[in-house]
Write an enzyme that holds these catalytic residues in place. Structure first.
Site, short mmCIF file in Angstrom:
data_model
loop_
_atom_site.label_atom_id
_atom_site.label_comp_id
_atom_site.label_asym_id
_atom_site.label_seq_id
_atom_site.Cartn_x
_atom_site.Cartn_y
_atom_site.Cartn_z
NE ARG A 103 -3.85 0.59 2.00
CZ ARG A 103 -5.04 0.62 2.61
NH1 ARG A 103 -5.20 1.30 3.74
NH2 ARG A 103 -6.06 -0.04 2.11
CG HIS A 130 -8.50 0.20 -2.49
ND1 HIS A 130 -7.72 -0.90 -2.21
CD2 HIS A 130 -9.10 0.53 -1.30
CE1 HIS A 130 -7.84 -1.23 -0.94
NE2 HIS A 130 -8.68 -0.38 -0.36
CD GLN A 133 -12.84 -1.82 -0.29
OE1 GLN A 133 -11.99 -1.66 0.57
NE2 GLN A 133 -14.01 -2.39 -0.05
CG ASP A 218 -13.57 6.03 -0.26
OD1 ASP A 218 -13.47 5.85 0.97
OD2 ASP A 218 -12.58 6.02 -1.03
CB CYS A 257 -14.19 0.98 0.62
SG CYS A 257 -13.55 2.67 0.71
NE ARG A 285 -10.44 -5.44 1.18
CZ ARG A 285 -9.71 -4.38 1.55
NH1 ARG A 285 -10.29 -3.35 2.10
NH2 ARG A 285 -8.40 -4.35 1.35
N1 NVA Z 1 -10.04 6.57 -0.77
C1 NVA Z 1 -9.59 6.16 0.54
C2 NVA Z 1 -9.80 4.69 0.70
C3 NVA Z 1 -9.44 4.17 2.05
C4 NVA Z 1 -9.58 2.69 2.14
C5 NVA Z 1 -8.13 6.54 0.72
O1 NVA Z 1 -7.35 6.39 -0.23
O2 NVA Z 1 -7.79 7.00 1.80
N1 CP Z 2 -11.18 -0.20 2.94
C1 CP Z 2 -9.88 -0.29 3.30
O1 CP Z 2 -8.98 -0.57 2.48
O2 CP Z 2 -9.67 -0.11 4.62
P1 CP Z 2 -8.27 0.10 5.34
O3 CP Z 2 -7.74 1.42 4.91
O4 CP Z 2 -8.59 0.04 6.81
O5 CP Z 2 -7.33 -1.00 4.93
#
Ligand code: NVA
Ligand code: CP
Length: 298
Positions: A103, A130, A133, A218, A257, A285
């Protein structure tokens, strides 16, 4: 030949179908306490350059349940955080591990890692996308509605990484995607896949949700983005509240999500109400990523 999962369409339609079958099988086995350990002796390194609850825990527990081991690799504590190149790190990690989940910020970094690693790489979120997800979300919709083809998804809010992966889903499934965002936060046309005939970019959230089977939202401020009062103000008309849910005009599933901010992108009554499937979505997930890891790491 190793396989990576960097973007949603790295898997074919047939592979999606097979993964969904496998996900249902591993989910059922878990419910019935039947061990399923095809990854005995295997290790997944999990590099996190951003926060995570779901991704971190579901991958780590998933590896454990599959008989393997998930190692949390905080890049700040690795030489990666002191300037060791991603190329060298990829080669070294490939000598110890059987897979890497990452990530990070730039999608290009994940591509570089995958190019230089001889083991499968899974994208656990970037600024661009993502994919795990949305892979898991598609399974959740199939579980709830029996199919994915033919559904209409209304994505309402910030045109971010999750929205972009939803756009990619139209390459694989016959999904009608309506994305409602304020103009400056809308997905960029030039980034969209060639199935853009299935994608409608709108400013009006009420138009987007009309006849939708799924309303998806989101956070308004993603990780790595600056908190901005002006952005929040512009997004307020895009809140998922009961009026918007009613405007779908039919029984609709509400997805997010997570993490959620009740009172901003979604109201508490909707998130905790009867249309919401967000916690089933979060649970899946685990099951779907187990199926994905079994596919890539065996
Ligand atoms: N769009 C959000 C998703 C978190 C799972 C982010 O990138 O922070
Ligand atoms: N939805 C998601 O990816 O959650 P986290 O940021 O907690 O991993």
């Amino acid at each position: 030949m190793k396989r990576d999962f960097l973007k949603l369409n790295d898997l074919s339609r047939d592979e999606f179908e097979a993964l969904f079958e496998k996900s249902a099988e591993v989910k059922d086995k878990r419910v019935r306490n039947i061990p399923h350990q095809p990854l005995k002796g295997k290790s997944l390194g999990m590099i996190f350059e951003k926060h995570s609850t779901r991704t971190r825990i579901s991958f780590e527990v998933g590896m454990f349940e599959l008989g393997g081991h998930g190692l949390l690799l905080d890049s700040r504590q690795m030489q990666l955080g002191r300037g060791e190149s991603i190329e060298d790190s990829a080669q070294v990690l490939s000598r110890y591990l059987h897979g890497i989940m990452i990530r990070t910020y730039e999608f290009e970094k994940v591509e570089t890692l995958a190019r230089h690693a001889t083991i499968p790489v899974i994208n656990g979120l970037t600024d661009l996308n993502h994919p795990v997800q949305v892979l898991c979300d598609l399974f959740t919709i199939r579980e709830k509605r029996g199919k994915v083809d033919g559904i209409k998804v209304a994505y309402v809010g910030d045109g971010n990484n999750v929205a972009y992966s939803w756009a990619m889903a139209t390459l694989i499934f016959d999904i009608q995607l309506s994305v409602a965002c304020p103009g400056m936060y809308q997905l960029k046309k030039e980034d969209l896949p060639e199935t853009s005939a299935r994608i409608e970019l709108l400013e009006d959230p009420y138009r987007a949700v009309k006849d939708a089977d799924v309303i998806y939202t989101d956070v308004w401020v993603s990780m790595g983005q600056e908190e901005s009062e002006a952005k929040i103000e512009r997004l307020k008309p895009y809140q998922i509240n009961q009026n918007l849910v009613n405007a779908a005009g039919k029984e609709v599933l509400v997805m997010h999500c997570l993490p959620a901010h009740r009172g901003l992108e979604i109201t508490a009554d909707v998130l905790d109400g009867p249309c919401s499937i967000v916690f089933d979505q979060a649970e899946n997930r685990l099951h779907v990523q187990k199926a994905l890891m079994e596919k890539l790491l065996t």
